[in-house]
Design a protein around this motif. Structure first.
Motif, short mmCIF file in Angstrom:
data_model
loop_
_atom_site.label_atom_id
_atom_site.label_comp_id
_atom_site.label_asym_id
_atom_site.label_seq_id
_atom_site.Cartn_x
_atom_site.Cartn_y
_atom_site.Cartn_z
N ALA A 28 46.52 -0.65 -28.05
CA ALA A 28 45.98 -1.70 -27.17
C ALA A 28 47.01 -1.99 -26.08
O ALA A 28 48.17 -2.26 -26.38
CB ALA A 28 45.69 -2.96 -27.98
N PHE A 32 44.82 -8.37 -27.85
CA PHE A 32 43.69 -7.86 -28.61
C PHE A 32 43.05 -9.03 -29.33
O PHE A 32 43.62 -10.11 -29.40
CB PHE A 32 44.21 -6.80 -29.60
CG PHE A 32 43.16 -5.82 -30.06
CD1 PHE A 32 42.72 -4.83 -29.23
CD2 PHE A 32 42.65 -5.91 -31.33
CE1 PHE A 32 41.77 -3.91 -29.65
CE2 PHE A 32 41.70 -5.00 -31.78
CZ PHE A 32 41.27 -4.00 -30.92
N SER A 36 45.78 -11.11 -33.31
CA SER A 36 46.74 -10.40 -32.48
C SER A 36 47.32 -11.28 -31.37
O SER A 36 48.53 -11.29 -31.15
CB SER A 36 46.07 -9.17 -31.88
OG SER A 36 47.00 -8.39 -31.20
N ASN A 77 52.52 -4.79 -29.68
CA ASN A 77 51.60 -3.76 -30.18
C ASN A 77 52.37 -2.48 -30.51
O ASN A 77 52.10 -1.81 -31.51
CB ASN A 77 50.51 -3.46 -29.16
CG ASN A 77 49.59 -4.63 -28.94
OD1 ASN A 77 49.52 -5.56 -29.74
ND2 ASN A 77 48.86 -4.61 -27.83
N ARG A 132 47.48 -2.73 -32.69
CA ARG A 132 47.55 -4.10 -32.17
C ARG A 132 48.63 -4.87 -32.91
O ARG A 132 49.14 -4.44 -33.93
CB ARG A 132 46.20 -4.78 -32.36
CG ARG A 132 45.84 -4.93 -33.83
CD ARG A 132 44.40 -5.35 -34.04
NE ARG A 132 44.08 -5.45 -35.44
CZ ARG A 132 43.99 -6.59 -36.11
NH1 ARG A 132 44.18 -7.73 -35.49
NH2 ARG A 132 43.69 -6.60 -37.39
#
Length: 185
Positions: A28, A32, A36, A77, A132
């Motif tokens: 990502a 997200f 996240s 991430n 993520r």
């Protein structure tokens, strides 16, 4: 035994790089959904997310925010992708140790373990955590390392005390991340 460990290096690196590369491809690029965004915000401010708090992950994620590349969300991430790839490498090492107990080590066995670990590491559940900001890739890593160390315990009786201490340290750190490790402990 030392010959087997010496040849494991390229396999461990290959599993790590394959998992990391495939996860990075799908990573990502920013915030997200689900938890996240909360983890990214907490990592940036070094604050505490929802219960159970996960301070171990937040400290690592905060360190990741200091990297000079991409957005803060991308950096956190990226940490999840690295942790997931590390977990795959540790799981390969554990699987290899298990296989060596019942079968003589060789390329065919190593290849089979590598394929199984890659299939597991890139399964929907593991992949979704690795692309993520999420605490579970750190759990995967801590668990896989603890299992690999526990399996190594039998190979070297002279180092058993050190292995027990390392497993205890890992599980103690893991408990700062998520409560599911209480079951493993």
């Amino acid at each position: 035994m030392p010959e087997r460990r010496a040849r494991a290096g390229p396999w461990v690196a290959g599993v790590f790089l394959a998992t990391f590369g495939l996860t990075l491809w799908q990573l990502a690029p920013g915030i997200f959904w689900l938890d996240s965004s909360e983890f990214v915000a907490c990592a940036r401010g070094a604050s505490i997310p929802h219960p159970p708090g996960t301070p171990g992950y937040v400290v690592l994620a905060h360190l990741a925010t200091l990297l000079p590349l991409g957005s803060v969300a991308f950096r956190v991430n990226l940490l999840s992708a690295l942790l997931g790839a590390g977990a795959a490498a540790a799981l390969f090492a554990a699987g290899r140790l298990l296989l060596a107990r019942v079968h003589r080590p060789g390329r065919l066995g190593d290849g089979a373990v590598a394929l199984l670990v890659l299939a597991l590491s890139l399964s929907r559940a593991a992949w979704f955590q690795g692309i993520r900001a999420e605490v579970y890739t750190l759990n995967y890593l801590v668990t896989a390392l603890a299992v690999a160390l526990a399996l190594r315990w039998d190979e070297n009786p002279a180092a058993r005390g050190g292995h027990v201490l390392l497993v205890a340290l890992l599980l103690g750190f893991g408990l700062t991340n998520h409560h599911y490790l209480v079951l493993l402990t």
